[in-house]
Design a protein around this motif. Structure first.
Motif, PDB file in Angstrom:
ATOM      1  N   GLY A   1       5.068   8.098  -9.984  1.00  0.00           N
ATOM      2  CA  GLY A   1       5.183   6.998 -10.982  1.00  0.00           C
ATOM      3  C   GLY A   1       6.247   6.023 -10.524  1.00  0.00           C
ATOM      4  O   GLY A   1       6.869   6.123  -9.477  1.00  0.00           O
ATOM      5  N   ASP A   2       6.533   4.949 -11.185  1.00  0.00           N
ATOM      6  CA  ASP A   2       7.265   3.992 -10.737  1.00  0.00           C
ATOM      7  C   ASP A   2       8.423   3.454 -11.787  1.00  0.00           C
ATOM      8  O   ASP A   2       9.228   2.572 -11.621  1.00  0.00           O
ATOM      9  CB  ASP A   2       6.430   2.617 -10.742  1.00  0.00           C
ATOM     10  CG  ASP A   2       5.939   2.310 -12.086  1.00  0.00           C
ATOM     11  OD1 ASP A   2       6.168   2.790 -13.117  1.00  0.00           O
ATOM     12  OD2 ASP A   2       5.441   1.171 -12.253  1.00  0.00           O
ATOM     13  N   TYR A   3       8.676   4.612 -12.539  1.00  0.00           N
ATOM     14  CA  TYR A   3      10.060   4.417 -13.326  1.00  0.00           C
ATOM     15  C   TYR A   3      11.380   4.715 -12.752  1.00  0.00           C
ATOM     16  O   TYR A   3      12.269   4.690 -13.409  1.00  0.00           O
ATOM     17  CB  TYR A   3       9.686   5.247 -14.560  1.00  0.00           C
ATOM     18  CG  TYR A   3       9.597   6.853 -14.242  1.00  0.00           C
ATOM     19  CD1 TYR A   3      10.516   7.749 -14.169  1.00  0.00           C
ATOM     20  CD2 TYR A   3       8.047   7.411 -14.052  1.00  0.00           C
ATOM     21  CE1 TYR A   3      10.363   8.943 -13.822  1.00  0.00           C
ATOM     22  CE2 TYR A   3       8.053   8.604 -14.041  1.00  0.00           C
ATOM     23  CZ  TYR A   3       9.088   9.543 -13.740  1.00  0.00           C
ATOM     24  OH  TYR A   3       9.030  10.785 -13.434  1.00  0.00           O
ATOM     25  N   SER A   4      11.279   5.302 -11.592  1.00  0.00           N
ATOM     26  CA  SER A   4      12.445   5.577 -10.819  1.00  0.00           C
ATOM     27  C   SER A   4      12.783   4.413  -9.552  1.00  0.00           C
ATOM     28  O   SER A   4      13.250   4.967  -8.544  1.00  0.00           O
ATOM     29  CB  SER A   4      12.496   7.072 -10.310  1.00  0.00           C
ATOM     30  OG  SER A   4      11.422   7.445  -9.781  1.00  0.00           O
ATOM     31  N   LEU A   5      12.388   3.513  -9.753  1.00  0.00           N
ATOM     32  CA  LEU A   5      12.737   2.402  -8.549  1.00  0.00           C
ATOM     33  C   LEU A   5      13.811   1.550  -9.047  1.00  0.00           C
ATOM     34  O   LEU A   5      14.096   1.098 -10.163  1.00  0.00           O
ATOM     35  CB  LEU A   5      11.377   1.471  -8.439  1.00  0.00           C
ATOM     36  CG  LEU A   5      10.312   1.796  -7.650  1.00  0.00           C
ATOM     37  CD1 LEU A   5       9.074   1.230  -8.174  1.00  0.00           C
ATOM     38  CD2 LEU A   5      10.598   1.715  -6.186  1.00  0.00           C
TER      39      LEU A   5
ATOM     40  N   GLU B   1       0.808  -1.207  -0.054  1.00  0.00           N
ATOM     41  CA  GLU B   1      -0.069  -0.118  -0.099  1.00  0.00           C
ATOM     42  C   GLU B   1       0.876   1.348  -0.082  1.00  0.00           C
ATOM     43  O   GLU B   1       0.712   2.100  -0.539  1.00  0.00           O
ATOM     44  CB  GLU B   1      -0.998  -0.137   1.282  1.00  0.00           C
ATOM     45  CG  GLU B   1      -1.885  -1.044   1.203  1.00  0.00           C
ATOM     46  CD  GLU B   1      -2.793  -1.094   0.029  1.00  0.00           C
ATOM     47  OE1 GLU B   1      -3.094   0.132  -0.529  1.00  0.00           O
ATOM     48  OE2 GLU B   1      -3.302  -2.082  -0.426  1.00  0.00           O
ATOM     49  N   SER B   2       2.020   1.241   0.718  1.00  0.00           N
ATOM     50  CA  SER B   2       3.104   2.417   0.793  1.00  0.00           C
ATOM     51  C   SER B   2       3.626   2.503  -0.551  1.00  0.00           C
ATOM     52  O   SER B   2       3.467   3.631  -1.300  1.00  0.00           O
ATOM     53  CB  SER B   2       4.104   2.166   1.773  1.00  0.00           C
ATOM     54  OG  SER B   2       3.507   2.093   2.937  1.00  0.00           O
ATOM     55  N   TYR B   3       3.960   1.538  -1.410  1.00  0.00           N
ATOM     56  CA  TYR B   3       4.203   1.534  -2.757  1.00  0.00           C
ATOM     57  C   TYR B   3       3.149   2.130  -3.598  1.00  0.00           C
ATOM     58  O   TYR B   3       3.582   3.049  -4.455  1.00  0.00           O
ATOM     59  CB  TYR B   3       4.460   0.057  -3.093  1.00  0.00           C
ATOM     60  CG  TYR B   3       4.648  -0.029  -4.553  1.00  0.00           C
ATOM     61  CD1 TYR B   3       5.927   0.136  -5.353  1.00  0.00           C
ATOM     62  CD2 TYR B   3       3.815  -0.668  -5.395  1.00  0.00           C
ATOM     63  CE1 TYR B   3       5.988  -0.116  -6.743  1.00  0.00           C
ATOM     64  CE2 TYR B   3       3.955  -1.001  -6.846  1.00  0.00           C
ATOM     65  CZ  TYR B   3       5.060  -0.519  -7.321  1.00  0.00           C
ATOM     66  OH  TYR B   3       5.040  -0.523  -8.748  1.00  0.00           O
TER      67      TYR B   3
END
Length: 270
Positions: A13-17, A3-5
């Motif tokens: 956005g998730d492109y900088s993981l 949920e934090s994610y």
């Protein structure tokens, strides 16, 4: 953590993981590897859904969510490959705490978290003593500089929700003070402005935050501060477009110098 994610990627956005090593065999606890923790959680989910199936049928929703989350983690690129021109190390209290949180290997790195607000955010496990603070003080060192910085530590969804900035149109907030001579009204719609505000950076001692979008600089003053005693309160911002970066450099020289130092925004080059 899932949920934090979800709250984090909704904001930026998730492109900088990134991760710093393969996580399948990574030690998460002093006596448990990542794989062992995952298998334990799968067993928990199966037991929970076996009970649900008695009255609701086998829906498998939580199992699928967990599987998809793990799949995403395994696909994140290695930070060493992305930042192969950098050589740096972060140490917490001079101790090796790499086993304390998966966030050590799966963190965000983006200008949103840079400046004095931190160079990254850790996505950590809840109730981890070593990662119990919202902001973690670290020493950032590479081959040329050694600096004290802060890392934003996220281990509950509320950590993101309560600290997100919220945009309001600035009809009632004309530019005043030192920015009045070089800014103009916001040229973005509310949805775009919210997205740019989400990526704005903080500087120590400034209630305003700053962002760069499509080669333009934006300033967002805060007109309603967050009340930390009220979890439902929000920090509200309005925004302006910088119309004359040369005047901005002459009037806000210290701010521009920091923004250029940290982020290399070419419009603010000295």
């Amino acid at each position: 953590m899932m949920e934090s994610y979800n709250q984090l990627i909704a904001m930026c956005g998730d492109y900088s993981l990134y991760r710093d090593e393969p996580i399948e065999a990574k030690q998460l606890l002093k006596d448990k590897s990542f794989r062992e923790v995952v298998n334990f959680r799968y067993k928990q989910i199966e037991d929970e859904q076996a009970q649900q199936a008695i009255t609701q049928g086998d829906i498998g929703i939580e199992r699928d969510r967990f599987r998809n989350f793990l799949k995403k983690i395994a696909q994140w690129p290695f930070a060493a490959d992305v930042f192969n021109t950098e050589q740096f190390e972060c140490v917490l209290n001079s101790e090796d705490v790499s086993f304390c949180a998966i966030g050590y290997t799966s963190h965000f790195t983006r200008t949103f978290f840079e400046g004095t607000a931190g160079t990254a955010v850790l996505l950590s496990m809840n109730e981890c003593r070593e990662y119990s603070e919202v902001y973690i003080h670290v020493i950032y060192a590479n081959t040329s500089i050694v600096e004290e910085r802060y890392v934003w530590n996220v281990c509950t969804p509320q950590h993101v929700i309560s600290r997100r900035r919220w945009y309001q149109d600035n009809v009632k907030h004309p530019p005043t003070g030192d920015i009045a001579d070089f800014v103009s009204i916001m040229d973005l719609n509310s949805e775009e402005a919210q997205s740019v505000l989400d990526s704005a950076v903080e500087l120590e001692g400034e209630r305003r935050v700053f962002a760069r979008y499509k080669q333009r600089i934006y300033i967002f003053p805060c007109h309603v501060q967050r009340n930390d005693d009220n979890p439902e309160s929000r920090a509200l911002y309005h925004g302006f477009l910088v119309g004359d970066t040369r005047k901005m450099r002459s009037i806000m020289g210290d701010v521009c110098a920091k923004l250029y130092k940290y982020f290399r925004w070419k419009e603010l080059a000295p």
